[in-house]
Write a protein that holds these residues in place. Structure first.
Motif, PDB file in Angstrom:
ATOM      1  N   THR A   1       0.857  -1.183   0.000  1.00  0.00           N
ATOM      2  CA  THR A   1       0.000   0.000   0.000  1.00  0.00           C
ATOM      3  C   THR A   1       0.890   1.229   0.000  1.00  0.00           C
ATOM      4  N   SER A   2       0.616   2.148  -0.907  1.00  0.00           N
ATOM      5  CA  SER A   2       1.411   3.376  -0.974  1.00  0.00           C
ATOM      6  C   SER A   2       0.974   4.335   0.136  1.00  0.00           C
ATOM      7  N   ILE A   3       1.942   4.794   0.918  1.00  0.00           N
ATOM      8  CA  ILE A   3       1.676   5.712   2.020  1.00  0.00           C
ATOM      9  C   ILE A   3       2.527   6.961   1.791  1.00  0.00           C
ATOM     10  N   ASP A   4       1.861   8.117   1.682  1.00  0.00           N
ATOM     11  CA  ASP A   4       2.599   9.371   1.461  1.00  0.00           C
ATOM     12  C   ASP A   4       3.507   9.693   2.625  1.00  0.00           C
ATOM     13  N   ASN A   5       3.000   9.489   3.843  1.00  0.00           N
ATOM     14  CA  ASN A   5       3.739   9.867   5.031  1.00  0.00           C
ATOM     15  C   ASN A   5       3.185   9.114   6.236  1.00  0.00           C
ATOM     16  N   VAL A   6       4.035   8.346   6.911  1.00  0.00           N
ATOM     17  CA  VAL A   6       3.620   7.740   8.172  1.00  0.00           C
ATOM     18  C   VAL A   6       3.666   8.877   9.197  1.00  0.00           C
ATOM     19  N   THR A   7       2.497   9.259   9.681  1.00  0.00           N
ATOM     20  CA  THR A   7       2.393  10.415  10.573  1.00  0.00           C
ATOM     21  C   THR A   7       2.955  10.096  11.951  1.00  0.00           C
ATOM     22  N   THR A   8       3.204  11.129  12.753  1.00  0.00           N
ATOM     23  CA  THR A   8       3.605  10.892  14.130  1.00  0.00           C
ATOM     24  C   THR A   8       2.493  10.100  14.818  1.00  0.00           C
ATOM     25  N   SER A   9       2.867   9.153  15.645  1.00  0.00           N
ATOM     26  CA  SER A   9       1.967   8.200  16.323  1.00  0.00           C
ATOM     27  C   SER A   9       1.281   7.249  15.350  1.00  0.00           C
ATOM     28  N   GLY A  10       1.718   7.235  14.106  1.00  0.00           N
ATOM     29  CA  GLY A  10       1.113   6.358  13.110  1.00  0.00           C
ATOM     30  C   GLY A  10       1.550   4.909  13.280  1.00  0.00           C
ATOM     31  N   PHE A  11       0.614   3.992  13.019  1.00  0.00           N
ATOM     32  CA  PHE A  11       0.831   2.543  13.138  1.00  0.00           C
ATOM     33  C   PHE A  11       0.592   1.906  11.772  1.00  0.00           C
ATOM     34  N   VAL A  12       1.559   1.106  11.311  1.00  0.00           N
ATOM     35  CA  VAL A  12       1.400   0.370  10.056  1.00  0.00           C
ATOM     36  C   VAL A  12       1.827  -1.071  10.303  1.00  0.00           C
ATOM     37  N   GLN A  13       0.955  -2.001   9.949  1.00  0.00           N
ATOM     38  CA  GLN A  13       1.263  -3.431  10.100  1.00  0.00           C
ATOM     39  C   GLN A  13       1.407  -4.067   8.731  1.00  0.00           C
ATOM     40  N   ILE A  14       2.501  -4.808   8.561  1.00  0.00           N
ATOM     41  CA  ILE A  14       2.770  -5.497   7.296  1.00  0.00           C
ATOM     42  C   ILE A  14       3.022  -6.967   7.599  1.00  0.00           C
ATOM     43  N   GLU A  15       2.346  -7.839   6.849  1.00  0.00           N
ATOM     44  CA  GLU A  15       2.492  -9.282   7.043  1.00  0.00           C
ATOM     45  C   GLU A  15       3.222  -9.888   5.847  1.00  0.00           C
ATOM     46  N   PHE A  16       4.088 -10.853   6.151  1.00  0.00           N
ATOM     47  CA  PHE A  16       4.929 -11.486   5.133  1.00  0.00           C
ATOM     48  C   PHE A  16       4.720 -12.989   5.158  1.00  0.00           C
ATOM     49  N   ASP A  17       4.590 -13.574   3.980  1.00  0.00           N
ATOM     50  CA  ASP A  17       4.438 -15.020   3.866  1.00  0.00           C
ATOM     51  C   ASP A  17       5.836 -15.641   3.746  1.00  0.00           C
ATOM     52  N   GLN A  18       6.650 -15.390   4.771  1.00  0.00           N
ATOM     53  CA  GLN A  18       8.019 -15.898   4.794  1.00  0.00           C
ATOM     54  C   GLN A  18       8.339 -16.310   6.223  1.00  0.00           C
ATOM     55  N   ASN A  19       9.286 -17.233   6.388  1.00  0.00           N
ATOM     56  CA  ASN A  19       9.608 -17.646   7.747  1.00  0.00           C
ATOM     57  C   ASN A  19      10.958 -17.162   8.234  1.00  0.00           C
ATOM     58  N   SER A  20      11.601 -16.287   7.496  1.00  0.00           N
ATOM     59  CA  SER A  20      12.868 -15.712   7.943  1.00  0.00           C
ATOM     60  C   SER A  20      12.850 -14.202   7.729  1.00  0.00           C
ATOM     61  N   TRP A  21      13.476 -13.489   8.656  1.00  0.00           N
ATOM     62  CA  TRP A  21      13.577 -12.029   8.545  1.00  0.00           C
ATOM     63  C   TRP A  21      14.663 -11.628   7.548  1.00  0.00           C
ATOM     64  N   LYS A  22      15.536 -12.571   7.197  1.00  0.00           N
ATOM     65  CA  LYS A  22      16.724 -12.249   6.386  1.00  0.00           C
ATOM     66  C   LYS A  22      16.399 -11.502   5.088  1.00  0.00           C
ATOM     67  N   ASN A  23      15.402 -11.967   4.384  1.00  0.00           N
ATOM     68  CA  ASN A  23      15.112 -11.400   3.051  1.00  0.00           C
ATOM     69  C   ASN A  23      13.652 -11.028   2.892  1.00  0.00           C
ATOM     70  N   ILE A  24      13.034 -10.485   3.951  1.00  0.00           N
ATOM     71  CA  ILE A  24      11.610 -10.175   3.832  1.00  0.00           C
ATOM     72  C   ILE A  24      11.370  -9.169   2.707  1.00  0.00           C
ATOM     73  N   LYS A  25      10.297  -9.410   1.980  1.00  0.00           N
ATOM     74  CA  LYS A  25       9.882  -8.510   0.900  1.00  0.00           C
ATOM     75  C   LYS A  25       8.466  -8.884   0.491  1.00  0.00           C
ATOM     76  N   ASN A  26       7.878  -8.040  -0.339  1.00  0.00           N
ATOM     77  CA  ASN A  26       6.540  -8.297  -0.891  1.00  0.00           C
ATOM     78  C   ASN A  26       5.503  -8.598   0.188  1.00  0.00           C
ATOM     79  N   GLY A  27       5.475  -7.740   1.207  1.00  0.00           N
ATOM     80  CA  GLY A  27       4.515  -7.920   2.283  1.00  0.00           C
ATOM     81  C   GLY A  27       3.143  -7.380   1.938  1.00  0.00           C
ATOM     82  N   ASN A  28       2.182  -7.746   2.764  1.00  0.00           N
ATOM     83  CA  ASN A  28       0.808  -7.296   2.606  1.00  0.00           C
ATOM     84  C   ASN A  28       0.501  -6.314   3.742  1.00  0.00           C
ATOM     85  N   THR A  29       0.258  -5.056   3.410  1.00  0.00           N
ATOM     86  CA  THR A  29      -0.073  -4.049   4.416  1.00  0.00           C
ATOM     87  C   THR A  29      -1.488  -4.335   4.907  1.00  0.00           C
ATOM     88  N   THR A  30      -1.606  -4.737   6.181  1.00  0.00           N
ATOM     89  CA  THR A  30      -2.900  -5.201   6.689  1.00  0.00           C
ATOM     90  C   THR A  30      -3.578  -4.220   7.626  1.00  0.00           C
TER      91      THR A  30
END
Length: 162
Positions: A124-153
């Motif tokens: 999801t394109s976000i112009d600006n994460v505002t102060t106190s802003g919360f963004v959650q992104i989920e990844f269909d991966q089991n390692s943090w090493k190469n996370i990418k292509n997440g789903n902004t939920t």
């Protein structure tokens, strides 16, 4: 097992005091907005396994406020100097080096790092994460090493709640 990152930008800080950028406190409005977002998250919230915060005073205060409101006192909390980053490169490096036993990671940081990461990791394109802003992104991966292509939920900004 999937991975989830919860990004929170520090609350609005005060420029009222003659202190370094790193040591700036929160404004009253910042505390109010952070409480508003944290209280909203109480319903339908996935608790993190690890909470990471920038060492900046405003980020630490914001993190402690969220910890209190969301009852996360039993969750491991670490401050990392590398999260006092404005591009996102150091933040991503910290995330990539997280232990894979951590499935839900909460990160308190700064702009433009968080906006850059939300846009490069999420869908999801976000112009600006505002102060106190919360963004959650989920990844269909089991390692943090190469996370990418997440789903902004989830995106919750103070202005959404006023």
């Amino acid at each position: 097992m999937s991975k989830i990152i919860q990004f929170i930008r520090h609350a609005k800080s005060s420029w009222q005091f003659n202190v370094s950028d790193h040591d700036r406190p929160l404004k009253k409005r910042g505390v109010k907005d952070a409480n508003l977002v944290a209280n909203h998250l109480k319903t339908n919230f996935i608790k993190p396994n690890l909470i990471l915060s920038s060492t900046a005073y405003r980020a630490k205060l914001t993190a402690l406020l969220f910890v209190d409101v969301l009852d996360l006192k039993n969750i491991q909390f670490q401050q990392k100097k590398a999260l006092y980053d404005f591009s996102g490169d150091s933040v991503l490096e910290v995330i990539n080096n997280c232990d894979d036993n951590v499935n839900v990671l909460m990160v308190f940081g700064h702009n433009h790092a968080l906006t850059n990461l939300c846009n490069s990791l999420g869908n999801t394109s976000i112009d600006n994460v505002t102060t106190s802003g919360f963004v959650q992104i989920e990844f269909d991966q089991n390692s943090w090493k190469n996370i990418k292509n997440g789903n902004t939920t989830k995106i919750v900004f103070p202005k959404h709640l006023k």
